[in-house]
Design an enzyme around this catalytic site. Structure first.
Site, PDB file in Angstrom:
ATOM      1  CE1 TYR A 143      -3.662   2.547   0.562  1.00 51.39           C
ATOM      2  CE2 TYR A 143      -2.376   3.309   2.440  1.00 51.39           C
ATOM      3  CZ  TYR A 143      -3.425   3.487   1.550  1.00 51.39           C
ATOM      4  OH  TYR A 143      -4.231   4.599   1.657  1.00 51.39           O
ATOM      5  CG  ASP A 237       5.870   3.702   0.696  1.00 52.57           C
ATOM      6  OD1 ASP A 237       6.199   4.414   1.669  1.00 52.57           O
ATOM      7  OD2 ASP A 237       4.687   3.508   0.358  1.00 52.57           O
ATOM      8  CE  LYS A 265       1.148   5.000   8.237  1.00 57.42           C
ATOM      9  NZ  LYS A 265       1.170   4.194   7.046  1.00 57.42           N
TER      10      LYS A 265
HETATM   11  C1  LIG Z   1       0.454   4.630   5.638  1.00 52.17           C
HETATM   12  C2  LIG Z   1       1.208   4.390   4.402  1.00 52.17           C
HETATM   13  C3  LIG Z   1       1.117   5.249   3.295  1.00 52.17           C
HETATM   14  C4  LIG Z   1       0.116   6.375   3.234  1.00 52.17           C
HETATM   15  O1  LIG Z   1       0.354   7.347   4.192  1.00 52.17           O
HETATM   16  P1  LIG Z   1      -0.850   8.341   4.607  1.00 52.17           P
HETATM   17  O2  LIG Z   1      -0.201   9.278   5.571  1.00 52.17           O
HETATM   18  O3  LIG Z   1      -1.907   7.472   5.209  1.00 52.17           O
HETATM   19  O4  LIG Z   1      -1.311   9.006   3.375  1.00 52.17           O
HETATM   20  C5  LIG Z   1       1.959   5.046   2.223  1.00 52.17           C
HETATM   21  N1  LIG Z   1       2.838   4.025   2.226  1.00 52.17           N
HETATM   22  C6  LIG Z   1       2.936   3.163   3.250  1.00 52.17           C
HETATM   23  C7  LIG Z   1       3.952   2.072   3.185  1.00 52.17           C
HETATM   24  C8  LIG Z   1       2.121   3.306   4.368  1.00 52.17           C
HETATM   25  O5  LIG Z   1       2.198   2.415   5.363  1.00 52.17           O
END
Ligand SMILES: *Cc1c(COP(=O)(O)O)cnc(C)c1O
Length: 426
Positions: A143, A237, A265
């Site tokens: 994701y 990511d 995060k």
């Molecule tokens: C949470 C997450 C996102 C998206 O971040 P948001 O702040 O919710 O838009 C993208 N990549 C990874 C790996 C994530 O865990």
């Protein structure tokens, strides 16, 4: 008793679609009603009915120091008193960027945004713009936020041109996303055979959105090689794994170097912050110096920057935190596994740094189709009963759990004791 939460959810549903501002919060995966939070402190959440929960979600990752960390709270309050937003540069943006650059030798410059979604979306624009190619590769089960190019699904197993995974995503966008299988290098080779227009591969080097599934080292090395051979960029990511799996994220554990890193995060310490970074050569292609456009009214927000900077400073000053959190994560998952084993329940666990995952499965999943074979009904029962006993786990087997600094071994042992009781009933 969660009567007040149930009532609050009813009211929320009248005014907010599904009652929530992010779908996973609705507890649909576990067929129950979400807890409404009144306040939080340290490792605990309190709900509207004054129940307390040991929190293994930690706002889905950001709060590595737990709720209301004194140092972070202090700098945030000070920042608030100096103005909530300027729309003009402030010193903490440079300081936070410098701190990040200091940790990664493959990053010279960083740009801040307000969410992980924005970070990955902008990283992909940068890759496409820099390489002059339109297609991208992503992996099933990873994701990367909810932008159009990334809400795309493939067929199982083989490399396929994607189709939208949500109404509202045009086919014209999704057809530029090739979807491959995690930990399957052949599927990536196929993708490069299918398209000569691939600008980048985006991957969670430690997948945290299909449960916790580490990428094999040989697989990541293979991706690096394929990118180099095909003049494509590699994007790690690290929105979830950054400053969580280790101080240097999953990159730091595997040693494979990506061209672009994305963060979110933990980098905001609980405030909305995302970021992406790369070599100066790449980053200078962004506007205003370069032609690739990217912007944000609240990007680099002074309050958010102060929270992020304080979190990062605390982590850099205390690198042993990761070892301590890692031991706690292991203690928890090994205890849970023992509880399952004692009751002959198929159960597999993983942990990396402060991140942990468990699957009701007899084999460790390596990719998304493995995860689909897990026992979701058992998970759902487990989740519900643990919640009743005051342990707040993510409400889906697709999510990762998080250990925060204030959680003690004693609390983890209590959680394992509760799990031992509950596993008997599963
Ligand atoms: C949470 C997450 C996102 C998206 O971040 P948001 O702040 O919710 O838009 C993208 N990549 C990874 C790996 C994530 O865990």
């Amino acid at each position: 008793m969660i009567d007040k939460s149930i009532e609050a959810f009813k009211q929320a549903k009248e005014f907010i679609p599904g009652g929530v501002d992010s779908p996973v919060r609705a507890f649909k995966g576990v067929d129950s009603s979400p807890i409404f939070i009144k306040k939080a402190k340290g490792a605990y959440l309190s709900d509207l009915d004054n129940n307390e929960y040991l929190d293994f979600v930690q706002s889905w990752g950001p709060l590595i120091f737990g709720h209301c960390d004194y140092d972070i709270e202090e700098v945030v309050i000070k920042a608030v008193q100096k103005g909530l937003s300027y729309g003009a540069p402030c010193l903490n943006e440079t300081k936070l960027a410098e701190a990040i650059v200091g940790l990664f030798d493959n990053i010279d410059k960083v740009r801040f945004v307000s969410s992980g979604t924005e970070a990955t979306m902008s990283a992909i624009r940068l890759a496409r713009g820099a390489m002059g190619k339109d297609d991208i590769i992503k992996f099933e089960g990873c994701y990367h936020g909810h932008s159009d190019s990334l809400l795309v699904q493939g067929g199982s197993g083989m490399a396929t041109f994607g189709s939208p995974s949500s109404p509202g995503v045009p086919n014209d966008f999704s057809k530029h996303t090739l979807v491959c299988e995690y930990n399957n290098l052949n599927s990536v080779k196929q993708a490069f055979e299918k398209s000569s227009d691939i600008s980048c591969i985006i991957i969670e080097p430690l997948a945290g959105n299909m449960g916790l599934i580490p990428a094999d080292l040989e697989f990541l090395k293979g991706l690096r090689k394929l990118c180099d051979e095909n003049n494509a960029l590699l994007i790690f990511d690290e929105v979830m794994s950054g400053f969580r799996a280790s101080l240097k994220g999953a990159s730091g554990l595997v040693g494979v170097k990506a061209d672009i890193l994305t963060f979110g995060k933990v980098i905001g310490g609980g405030m909305p912050v995302g970021a992406f970074g790369a070599s100066a050569k790449l980053m200078d292609k962004l506007s205003p110096d370069g032609a690739i456009y990217q912007a944000g009214t609240l990007s680099g927000n002074p309050v958010a920057m102060s929270a992020g900077l304080k979190s990062l400073e605390k982590l850099i000053e205390n690198p042993s935190i990761y070892e301590v959190l890692g031991q706690k994560a292991k203690r928890l998952v090994e205890g849970l596994k023992q509880a399952a084993d004692e009751n002959n329940i198929p159960f597999e666990v993983t942990s990396r740094g402060s991140m942990f995952g468990f699957f009701f499965s007899s084999k460790v999943p390596k990719n998304f189709s493995d995860v689909l074979k897990c026992d979701f009904e058992r998970f759902s029962k487990f989740h519900k009963k643990m919640l009743e006993k005051g342990f707040y786990f993510a409400c889906s087997q697709y999510e990762t759990g998080f250990i925060c600094v204030p959680i003690t071994d004693g609390e983890i042992d209590k959680c394992i004791e509760a799990a031992k009781e509950i596993m008997k009933e599963l």
